[in-house]
Design a protein around this motif. Structure first.
Motif, PDB file in Angstrom:
ATOM      1  N   ARG A   1      25.325  24.622  23.809  1.00 48.58           N
ATOM      2  CA  ARG A   1      25.228  25.735  22.861  1.00 48.58           C
ATOM      3  C   ARG A   1      25.020  25.166  21.459  1.00 48.58           C
ATOM      4  O   ARG A   1      25.826  24.368  20.991  1.00 48.58           O
ATOM      5  CB  ARG A   1      26.492  26.585  22.891  1.00 48.58           C
ATOM      6  CG  ARG A   1      26.564  27.635  21.796  1.00 48.58           C
ATOM      7  CD  ARG A   1      25.566  28.768  22.007  1.00 48.58           C
ATOM      8  NE  ARG A   1      25.255  29.428  20.736  1.00 48.58           N
ATOM      9  CZ  ARG A   1      24.800  30.681  20.634  1.00 48.58           C
ATOM     10  NH1 ARG A   1      24.594  31.403  21.707  1.00 48.58           N
ATOM     11  NH2 ARG A   1      24.548  31.194  19.453  1.00 48.58           N
TER      12      ARG A   1
ATOM     13  N   PHE B   1      24.241  26.094  17.306  1.00 44.43           N
ATOM     14  CA  PHE B   1      24.277  27.130  16.271  1.00 44.43           C
ATOM     15  C   PHE B   1      23.337  26.692  15.162  1.00 44.43           C
ATOM     16  O   PHE B   1      23.265  25.516  14.834  1.00 44.43           O
ATOM     17  CB  PHE B   1      25.688  27.293  15.710  1.00 44.43           C
ATOM     18  CG  PHE B   1      26.670  27.852  16.698  1.00 44.43           C
ATOM     19  CD1 PHE B   1      26.701  29.216  16.968  1.00 44.43           C
ATOM     20  CD2 PHE B   1      27.561  27.017  17.357  1.00 44.43           C
ATOM     21  CE1 PHE B   1      27.609  29.723  17.887  1.00 44.43           C
ATOM     22  CE2 PHE B   1      28.457  27.527  18.273  1.00 44.43           C
ATOM     23  CZ  PHE B   1      28.485  28.890  18.542  1.00 44.43           C
TER      24      PHE B   1
ATOM     25  N   ALA C   1      27.335  22.451  19.197  1.00 42.85           N
ATOM     26  CA  ALA C   1      28.756  22.676  19.445  1.00 42.85           C
ATOM     27  C   ALA C   1      29.161  22.186  20.827  1.00 42.85           C
ATOM     28  O   ALA C   1      30.231  21.606  21.004  1.00 42.85           O
ATOM     29  CB  ALA C   1      29.089  24.149  19.286  1.00 42.85           C
TER      30      ALA C   1
ATOM     31  N   GLY D   1      34.299  21.510  20.361  1.00 43.74           N
ATOM     32  CA  GLY D   1      33.585  22.561  21.089  1.00 43.74           C
ATOM     33  C   GLY D   1      34.440  23.280  22.106  1.00 43.74           C
ATOM     34  O   GLY D   1      33.924  24.078  22.887  1.00 43.74           O
TER      35      GLY D   1
ATOM     36  N   SER E   1      36.721  25.725  21.840  1.00 43.24           N
ATOM     37  CA  SER E   1      36.746  27.187  21.729  1.00 43.24           C
ATOM     38  C   SER E   1      35.388  27.793  22.066  1.00 43.24           C
ATOM     39  O   SER E   1      35.316  28.850  22.702  1.00 43.24           O
ATOM     40  CB  SER E   1      37.165  27.608  20.319  1.00 43.24           C
ATOM     41  OG  SER E   1      38.517  27.296  20.123  1.00 43.24           O
ATOM     42  N   THR E   2      34.312  27.138  21.651  1.00 50.24           N
ATOM     43  CA  THR E   2      32.968  27.616  21.996  1.00 50.24           C
ATOM     44  C   THR E   2      32.809  27.638  23.510  1.00 50.24           C
ATOM     45  O   THR E   2      32.267  28.591  24.082  1.00 50.24           O
ATOM     46  CB  THR E   2      31.897  26.699  21.366  1.00 50.24           C
ATOM     47  OG1 THR E   2      32.101  26.676  19.955  1.00 50.24           O
ATOM     48  CG2 THR E   2      30.503  27.189  21.672  1.00 50.24           C
TER      49      THR E   2
ATOM     50  N   ARG F   1      34.398  30.637  25.045  1.00 50.41           N
ATOM     51  CA  ARG F   1      33.620  31.862  24.868  1.00 50.41           C
ATOM     52  C   ARG F   1      32.365  31.845  25.745  1.00 50.41           C
ATOM     53  O   ARG F   1      31.936  32.890  26.228  1.00 50.41           O
ATOM     54  CB  ARG F   1      33.286  32.045  23.391  1.00 50.41           C
ATOM     55  CG  ARG F   1      34.572  32.233  22.567  1.00 50.41           C
ATOM     56  CD  ARG F   1      34.318  32.179  21.081  1.00 50.41           C
ATOM     57  NE  ARG F   1      33.478  33.298  20.670  1.00 50.41           N
ATOM     58  CZ  ARG F   1      32.768  33.311  19.544  1.00 50.41           C
ATOM     59  NH1 ARG F   1      32.786  32.270  18.753  1.00 50.41           N
ATOM     60  NH2 ARG F   1      32.043  34.357  19.240  1.00 50.41           N
ATOM     61  N   LEU F   2      31.809  30.662  25.954  1.00 44.90           N
ATOM     62  CA  LEU F   2      30.646  30.554  26.860  1.00 44.90           C
ATOM     63  C   LEU F   2      31.057  30.910  28.286  1.00 44.90           C
ATOM     64  O   LEU F   2      30.298  31.542  29.024  1.00 44.90           O
ATOM     65  CB  LEU F   2      30.086  29.134  26.827  1.00 44.90           C
ATOM     66  CG  LEU F   2      29.338  28.713  25.562  1.00 44.90           C
ATOM     67  CD1 LEU F   2      29.146  27.200  25.536  1.00 44.90           C
ATOM     68  CD2 LEU F   2      27.990  29.423  25.462  1.00 44.90           C
TER      69      LEU F   2
ATOM     70  N   LEU G   1      29.503  34.486  24.478  1.00 46.95           N
ATOM     71  CA  LEU G   1      28.376  33.822  23.821  1.00 46.95           C
ATOM     72  C   LEU G   1      27.422  33.407  24.931  1.00 46.95           C
ATOM     73  O   LEU G   1      27.869  32.898  25.953  1.00 46.95           O
ATOM     74  CB  LEU G   1      28.851  32.511  23.198  1.00 46.95           C
ATOM     75  CG  LEU G   1      29.283  32.372  21.762  1.00 46.95           C
ATOM     76  CD1 LEU G   1      29.698  30.944  21.529  1.00 46.95           C
ATOM     77  CD2 LEU G   1      28.175  32.782  20.822  1.00 46.95           C
TER      78      LEU G   1
ATOM     79  N   ASP H   1      42.956  30.568  24.798  1.00 46.56           N
ATOM     80  CA  ASP H   1      42.503  29.669  23.734  1.00 46.56           C
ATOM     81  C   ASP H   1      43.649  29.428  22.758  1.00 46.56           C
ATOM     82  O   ASP H   1      43.967  30.295  21.947  1.00 46.56           O
ATOM     83  CB  ASP H   1      41.296  30.290  23.018  1.00 46.56           C
ATOM     84  CG  ASP H   1      40.647  29.315  22.030  1.00 46.56           C
ATOM     85  OD1 ASP H   1      41.138  28.183  21.896  1.00 46.56           O
ATOM     86  OD2 ASP H   1      39.655  29.707  21.399  1.00 46.56           O
TER      87      ASP H   1
ATOM     88  N   GLY I   1      31.643  18.004  21.435  1.00 47.00           N
ATOM     89  CA  GLY I   1      30.822  18.824  22.311  1.00 47.00           C
ATOM     90  C   GLY I   1      30.517  18.238  23.669  1.00 47.00           C
ATOM     91  O   GLY I   1      29.839  18.874  24.471  1.00 47.00           O
TER      92      GLY I   1
END
Lengths: 316, 317
Positions: A12, A14, A29, A52, A54-55, A58-59, A64, A175, A227
């Motif tokens: 992912r 950004f 990320a 990364g 938290s990203t 969400r993925l 996301l 999280d 990441g």
């Protein structure tokens, strides 16, 4: 057994605001992460800021979309689902966030907040269901009419957990669920999550920077840095005998650790400008010239235990 | 024992004209060159104790203080503001949890360090700049010449905390108060900053008052420890002894609630029921409502009883 949640080669990016005439820089990320959570399993996602983690959480829930790779839930690619089908799927996958003060609407009674989630998923949402959801986290029927501000931080996190579990999900992404709480209150939330896991057969993706907390909760550990996955494996093995230099350094840096000191020099690089080759090489005490050559691929060091490091000659 | 460098005697602090009690009768002694860790959860009064030492309260806090804070025999609480301002930074330095909030965003790093040197040590500009460069090197900042012209937002959290430490050290203080200095930092950066504080303390012979919520950190840094709960010190003593053999049930419970791998190879932790009282405290033992060892007698106020180097506020200890 097929995995409940499976991420394959997920990345992912950004886009950062552009400066001057240069093209917009990319913040990478999450890069090429693969991981699986089996039904009923707790996978701990560990990393520092910019890792990364938290990203990735969400993925996993498709809050996301990934820039590359696939995320599947119970064998189904989430990207292939229509909006309506994805919404229905969300019943099975829920999330708890770090800050229980920000994730509850201050104007709504906590019973109302839980009934709302049930109603969204077209489930029965009467007093009996709300009371059952509250009872699961140690709150009483009489609490349903109260507002969030009438509860302490620990109780609010219980409410957030009650709401997440109201739809009887099979996967919970948590999280940093205890990071905002006092230490004496943290243990109560961890014990609650452990109990619920045993009672409901819940699978969890448990995200935290706190190794002690992750060790208490997780069956398997995935260690992230900038990441990328540095190491993954059974919790006991990763904590007892880390195979990646970063994992070893992270364990040694934890307060009260009895491991030999291994202080990393330097700062965590920016994910907008990660080092070439192995992303950890700029802080690694064992880096070789070859570490710059290519991104090390994860390879097995023991059953179910992988590391992304080219060195095999280290005693960590 | 030698005379303490900083001695807190019967310190009480209340806000909103006395409606909210934060600190209630705290005694602490900090000797030259030692590290005293004050440990407590949010609302325990640990940070307010640190702030009171330099009277760093806003006027609208409507603070009422009682007791004495003696620095080299002089009561800081009784000093006029102008006198106290001379002590801040020069005799006693302080660093906080969030270095982003403590640095001025519109001035570069060099200006913020030289300002302290020019105000307290009356150094001319060129000398102040040379000294600022030396300080940045001492706290381990790479490319110090370049960093002098950087603004706070251009630095990482760990780097900003190093700058705060450089500012706090600028005038060679005898005492450094560090209020949760590593809480906002990543664990590998936390280890760096703790190592730096220890090295600087050894080099300068400073006394360090280390405020933290993390009992696990204490073993790595402190000589002595004072555990606070609901505005009071409930246990104090040499850090190694208190950690190995805690006498107050709260200290014991704080140690037990962090996950730890036991002899059986399993990870154990035990929750403390309830939450700490805040602002308004019960009359008897303040921990009694959450205490597993509560008995008759706990509804009485508990005095802090001293035995050798250790002190504990519990009738069941």
């Amino acid at each position: 057994m097929s995995a409940l949640l499976e991420l394959r080669g997920v990345s992912r990016d950004f886009t950062l605001p552009r400066r001057g005439l240069a093209p917009s820089p990319l913040l990478r990320a999450v890069q090429d992460v693969s991981l699986a959570v089996q039904p009923g399993e707790v996978v701990g996602l560990v990393g520092e800021s910019g890792s990364g983690k938290s990203t990735l959480g969400r993925l996993a829930l498709r809050l996301l979309p990934p820039s590359a790779g696939t995320v599947s839930f119970a064998g189904e690619d989430l990207a292939a689902l229509s909006t309506a089908a994805l919404r229905a799927r969300r019943r099975d996958m829920q999330m708890v966030f770090q800050d229980p003060f920000a994730s509850l609407n201050p104007r709504r009674s906590i019973g109302g907040a839980i009934a709302e989630v049930l109603a969204l998923h077209r489930l029965p949402h009467g007093t009996a269901e709300v009371t059952a959801a509250l009872g699961r986290v140690g709150l009483e029927a009489g609490d349903a009419a109260r507002r969030p501000r009438q509860f302490s931080g620990g109780q609010r996190q219980r409410i957030a957990i009650a709401r997440a579990l109201a739809t009887q999900p099979r996967l919970l992404v948590a999280d940093e669920p205890v990071s905002a709480l006092d230490v004496s209150v943290q243990a109560g939330i961890l014990a609650l999550l452990q109990g619920l896991r045993a009672e409901l057969g819940l699978a969890m993706l448990f995200i935290s920077h706190d190794l002690g907390v992750v060790e208490a909760m997780a069956d398997r550990i995935v260690v992230l840095y900038l990441g990328r996955v540095m190491e993954s494996g059974p919790a006991r093995q990763v904590f007892g005998q880390p195979r990646h230099p970063y994992t070893a350094a992270l364990l040694a840096a934890a307060p009260g650790s009895r491991r030999a000191r291994m202080t990393l020099s330097g700062e965590i690089p920016s994910p907008a400008n990660p080092p070439s080759g192995c992303v950890f090489r700029t802080r690694c005490p064992f880096a070789l010239p070859d570490c710059d050559a290519a991104v090390p691929l994860p390879r097995a060091v023991a059953p179910q235990h992988e590391k992304a490091c080219i060195r095999d000659d280290l005693a960590l | 024992m030698s005379e303490a460098l900083l001695r807190v005697e019967g310190l009480s602090v209340a806000f909103r004209g006395g409606a909210i009690q934060a600190v209630d009768g705290v005694d602490l002694a900090l000797h030259a060159g030692e590290t005293l860790a004050v440990v407590g959860e949010s609302g325990s009064g640990k940070s307010v104790t640190a702030l009171a030492t330099l009277r760093l309260f806003a006027r609208e806090d409507d603070v009422r203080t009682a007791g004495r804070i003696l620095f080299q025999g002089e009561d800081l609480l009784g000093l006029p503001e102008a006198e106290l301002r001379k002590r801040r930074g020069r005799d006693i330095g302080i660093i906080f949890q969030d270095p982003g909030a403590s640095l001025n965003p519109v001035f570069n790093i060099g200006r913020q360090i030289t300002e302290v040197l020019r105000r307290h040590k009356h150094l001319p500009r060129a000398e102040a700049e040379a000294e600022a460069l030396r300080l940045l090197r001492e706290v381990g900042i790479s490319d110090p010449e370049g960093r002098l012209r950087s603004y706070p937002h251009q630095l990482s959290g760990g780097m900003r905390q190093r700058v705060m430490i450089a500012i706090a050290l600028a005038c060679g203080p005898r005492v450094l108060i560090a209020d949760e200095p590593t809480t906002a930092l990543d664990v590998t950066i936390q280890a760096q900053i703790l190592g730096l504080l220890k090295a600087l303390q050894a080099a300068h012979g400073m006394a360090l008052l280390f405020i933290t919520h993390d009992l696990e950190l204490v073993g790595d840094i402190a000589d002595r420890i004072a555990v606070m709960y609901a505005g009071q010190v409930v246990e104090s003593g040499p850090a190694a002894e208190v950690l190995a053999d805690p006498r107050h049930p709260y200290t014991r419970a704080l140690l037990d609630c962090r996950p730890h791998r036991g002899a059986d190879g399993e990870v154990h932790f035990a929750a403390i029921p309830g939450t700490p009282p805040r602002g308004v405290f019960p009359g008897g033992c303040r921990f009694a409502a959450r205490c597993a060892r509560r008995a008759a007698g706990c509804e009485q106020p508990q005095p802090l009883l001293t035995e050798g180097a250790r002190a504990v506020r519990c009738c069941r200890a």
